[in-house]
Enzyme design. Structure first.
Site, PDB file in Angstrom:
ATOM      1  N   HIS A   1       0.949  -1.155   0.250  1.00 28.76           N
ATOM      2  CA  HIS A   1      -0.294   0.338  -0.267  1.00 28.76           C
ATOM      3  C   HIS A   1       0.828   1.452  -0.548  1.00 28.76           C
ATOM      4  O   HIS A   1       1.104   1.714  -0.980  1.00 28.76           O
ATOM      5  CB  HIS A   1      -1.066  -0.125   1.165  1.00 28.76           C
ATOM      6  CG  HIS A   1      -1.299   1.021   1.162  1.00 28.76           C
ATOM      7  ND1 HIS A   1      -3.114   1.075   0.611  1.00 28.76           N
ATOM      8  CD2 HIS A   1      -0.535   2.196   1.991  1.00 28.76           C
ATOM      9  CE1 HIS A   1      -3.258   2.259   0.919  1.00 28.76           C
ATOM     10  NE2 HIS A   1      -2.207   3.182   1.943  1.00 28.76           N
ATOM     11  N   GLU A   2       1.708   1.272   0.864  1.00 33.11           N
ATOM     12  CA  GLU A   2       2.654   2.339   1.044  1.00 33.11           C
ATOM     13  C   GLU A   2       3.340   2.966  -0.117  1.00 33.11           C
ATOM     14  O   GLU A   2       3.672   3.729  -0.347  1.00 33.11           O
ATOM     15  CB  GLU A   2       3.442   2.828   2.396  1.00 33.11           C
ATOM     16  CG  GLU A   2       2.776   2.658   3.600  1.00 33.11           C
ATOM     17  CD  GLU A   2       2.144   3.615   3.430  1.00 33.11           C
ATOM     18  OE1 GLU A   2       2.334   4.699   2.969  1.00 33.11           O
ATOM     19  OE2 GLU A   2       0.503   3.526   4.383  1.00 33.11           O
TER      20      GLU A   2
ATOM     21  N   HIS B   1       1.861   4.060  -2.697  1.00 35.25           N
ATOM     22  CA  HIS B   1       1.784   5.866  -2.857  1.00 35.25           C
ATOM     23  C   HIS B   1       3.667   6.619  -3.400  1.00 35.25           C
ATOM     24  O   HIS B   1       3.319   7.608  -4.022  1.00 35.25           O
ATOM     25  CB  HIS B   1       1.716   6.320  -1.275  1.00 35.25           C
ATOM     26  CG  HIS B   1       0.771   6.564  -0.517  1.00 35.25           C
ATOM     27  ND1 HIS B   1      -0.416   7.397  -0.946  1.00 35.25           N
ATOM     28  CD2 HIS B   1       0.319   5.566   0.501  1.00 35.25           C
ATOM     29  CE1 HIS B   1      -1.601   6.841  -0.021  1.00 35.25           C
ATOM     30  NE2 HIS B   1      -0.758   6.101   0.608  1.00 35.25           N
TER      31      HIS B   1
ATOM     32  N   HIS C   1       3.321   6.823  -7.030  1.00 32.71           N
ATOM     33  CA  HIS C   1       2.723   8.264  -7.014  1.00 32.71           C
ATOM     34  C   HIS C   1       3.855   9.163  -7.220  1.00 32.71           C
ATOM     35  O   HIS C   1       3.576  10.266  -8.174  1.00 32.71           O
ATOM     36  CB  HIS C   1       1.439   7.968  -6.497  1.00 32.71           C
ATOM     37  CG  HIS C   1       0.012   9.580  -6.500  1.00 32.71           C
ATOM     38  ND1 HIS C   1      -0.922   9.508  -5.579  1.00 32.71           N
ATOM     39  CD2 HIS C   1       0.404  10.427  -8.014  1.00 32.71           C
ATOM     40  CE1 HIS C   1      -0.791  10.525  -7.165  1.00 32.71           C
ATOM     41  NE2 HIS C   1      -1.299  10.928  -7.660  1.00 32.71           N
TER      42      HIS C   1
END
Length: 683
Positions: free
Chosen positions: A470-471, A474, A477
């Site tokens: 999940h991280e 980020h 991105h």
């Protein structure tokens, strides 16, 4: 001074990585003072221009201004969140009102606002490209939202409120860190921790040793209400001690009590919203999000709450049945849920998630899971740079290259928990990409995995594997966003869109070719058995009633606090009673399913950037679930799919409306049905 303070000279390290080896706490405040003054001079130079506003004489210098302040800020706040020593905490407390006052002086500057408004009013007549036009729109919208159009008296009060709020949110975070450390649970005997793996026991013993408690075991608390160990501890009293400690944070009447702090935060946010012409803080926040209004948010939460609560009650009955069939019957309580959930999972799916840790060794998950998926999808590669030092010895630096060999940026991973690190997991940038400034990104992922004793492997739980993927979503991105103007860099998108890329990256955890590469037994190297993989897939919606209910409960508490008008927020509110009433209102007041965060330790909304915005996770998940469907329909883990997702979504950063970017990628708006199916909420 520049020669003496490394923060005031451009870094000579690759990608302008701050020279952390030579930065001392005493350097920060002088650097901030210098940067504040420099930024103010740059803004004054814009507003003193006598000619009419143009993009070139207003927007361009605005985008190049404040570079030193941004660099110093990102350098400092990376440290203050991940290694908040007493010296760093003291600096942060001093800095909070200064930072607030400085940015208010920019955002509320009448002459600057006039220049931007003039450009905005004639936007359709200016010869600007789409990114330039959107830049004018966003600056005008954000300054208006901040109060730039108010009269001087209102601006003065607004500045007072913002400075006080900056102090209060810093205090909330400091209190939470202090109480979380203070409430870590000490056990004298390993027998009380029966059910933990050898690695978990080793981590607990090491944590105790680090605090001078040799021979004992220390269980540190997580940011959220629950704890990973609750699913495996056989001793019911041990489970209760851990959960009770977690739920007590910030509400014990000691020096770390957060109740008065959060009440004042709520009151001031409501007053600020009224000053700005909004009925509530929630209305103020959502007006500049994709949701558009608190009513839209509350409508979604209520729509999901009814089936989620129903599913949680059905799961509760199944857990109670397991207990009643045992040697000693008792009423299920909150600290029992995770433990008996695993019993039911074993009974229904013959699956013991706690026993899977040996297949999830951290380094292999990182290299052959997280990195491998990114390489297959986007062609990027990773090389560890042991010669580059980050802000803490545990933080590792990796250089990232594109498929053609060109440099992309740096990725920093800080995996382990420590007493100076705030709870939870997060991504932040140390350097943001910008064509205008000629910078490449440096992004950081922080987790809070217990560190085993020296020589012992780090074996992750499935939840920790999920957090790592999940991280890193980020991080991707932040690495991929390719924009001209710093305002749009990295993850500078609407709050209720920012979780979308990170959620999408979770899909690769169970993707067969990824899972087969990283999920291998620490001792034998054997892959996770196919039947276990099948059981994981079959149990995908298992316990979703609980998971969705605890999340929605926290989201509703956030909305309840921040939907108060100024008069209601000014009343003397009993925090516990307010929470109970809010949860009863939406039907999520099940005592065995506690909210994921209670108000006194709800860092996301009282010290982080999610006030009136915790709904963002489920809002973004609508897009995420719909995107996963697209990947499955189009061949999954392919370079073509990755390139499309990178180019049309991740790569645009904040330079276009996020829902427009989504339509460009998907060909239509997102549909909610995939989310309802995923969470077992479909009719």
């Amino acid at each position: 001074m520049a020669n003496e303070n490394p923060l005031l000279s451009p870094s000579t390290l690759p990608y302008q990585l701050p020279d952390y080896a030579n930065i001392e706490p005493a350097h920060y405040l002088p650097a901030f003072e210098h940067a504040f003054a420099e930024h103010r001079r740059e803004i004054d130079a814009i507003t003193r221009v006598r000619s009419m506003p143009t993009f070139e004489n207003t927007m361009l210098p605005l985008e190049t201004s404040g570079r030193l302040l941004g660099d110093v800020s990102r350098t400092f706040y990376t440290v203050s969140s991940a290694d908040a020593t007493p010296a760093i905490q003291e600096i942060e407390e001093t800095l909070a009102p200064l930072m607030s006052a400085h940015y208010d002086s920019i955002q509320l500057d009448t002459q600057l606002y006039w220049r931007i408004k003039t450009l905005h009013d004639q936007l359709d007549r200016l010869d600007l490209d789409p990114e330039q036009g959107y830049l004018v729109e966003r600056h005008f919208r954000e300054m208006t939202q901040a109060g730039a159009g108010l009269d001087d008296e209102a601006k003065s009060r607004l500045t007072e409120i913002n400075q006080r709020l900056s102090t209060l949110t810093t205090t909330f975070e400091k209190n939470l860190l202090g109480d979380t450390n203070d409430l870590a649970v000490t056990f004298d005997d390993a027998a009380a921790l029966d059910g933990l793996t050898d690695g978990e026991l080793s981590a607990a013993a090491q944590a105790a040793t680090d605090r001078g408690l040799d021979g004992k075991y220390l269980v540190t608390l997580t940011l959220f209400t629950g704890h990973p160990y609750l699913s495996s501890l056989t001793n019911r009293d041990s489970r209760k001690r851990i959960l009770d400690a977690s739920r007590a944070r910030g509400s014990r009447g000691n020096e770390f009590d957060n109740r008065d702090v959060l009440r004042e935060i709520v009151r001031l946010r409501a007053e600020r919203a009224a000053l700005l012409g909004y009925a509530s803080h929630a209305a103020f926040v959502t007006a500049d999000e994709t949701a558009g209004s608190p009513e839209a948010v509350q409508s979604l939460l209520r729509r999901l709450a009814v089936p989620a609560a129903r599913n949680a009650r059905r799961e509760q009955h199944a857990l109670q049945a397991i207990i009643d069939a045992g040697p000693e019957s008792f009423a299920l309580e909150a600290h029992d849920w995770a433990f008996y959930t695993e019993k039911v999972r074993q009974a229904e799916y013959d699956l013991d998630r706690a026993a899977l840790r040996p297949w999830f060794e951290a380094e292999r998950v990182l290299q052959d899971g997280v990195f491998h998926a990114a390489t297959q999808l986007y062609g990027i590669t990773f090389t560890e740079r042991g010669d580059l030092r980050a802000y803490h010895p545990d933080a590792r630096v990796f250089e990232v290259h594109n498929a053609d060999g060109s440099a992309l940026g740096l990725f920093v991973l800080d995996l382990y928990t420590r007493d100076t690190k705030r709870g939870g997991a997060w991504m932040n940038s140390i350097v943001s990409q910008s064509r205008l400034r000629g910078t490449s990104p440096i992004v950081v992922n922080n987790l809070n995995v217990p560190k085993p004793a020296p020589g012992k492997p780090t074996l992750l739980s499935l939840d920790e594997v999920t957090t790592l993927f999940h991280e890193f979503g980020h991080a991707l991105h932040g690495l991929f966003a390719t924009v001209t103007y710093p305002h749009f860099a990295g993850t500078n998108v609407f709050r209720d869109f920012v979780e979308f890329p990170s959620q999408v990256n979770e899909m690769w955890i169970y993707w067969p070719e990824v899972l087969a590469k990283y999920a291998r037994h620490i001792e034998t190297g054997e892959p996770l058995p196919a039947e276990v993989v099948d059981k994981l897939a079959a149990s995908e919606t298992f316990n979703q009633g609980f998971a969705t209910t605890e999340y929605l409960a926290a989201s509703w508490i956030d909305q309840a606090w921040h939907s108060l008008g100024a008069d209601a927020a000014a009343e003397d509110i009993d925090v516990a009673a307010f929470e109970a009433s809010a949860l009863a209102d939406i039907g999520l007041d099940n005592p065995v399913v506690p909210t994921r965060y209670s108000s006194t330790y709800f860092a996301h909304v009282f010290s982080g950037g999610y006030s009136a915005g915790y709904y963002s996770y489920i809002w973004s998940e609508v897009l995420d679930a719909d995107t996963v469907e697209w990947f499955r329909e189009n061949g999954g883990l392919t370079r073509a799919n990755g390139d499309r997702f990178r180019e049309r979504l991740l790569g645009v950063g904040g330079s276009k409306d996020p829902l427009e970017a989504y339509r460009d990628f998907r060909g239509r708006d997102a549909e909610i049905e995939p989310l309802l199916t995923r969470r077992g909420l479909a009719a």
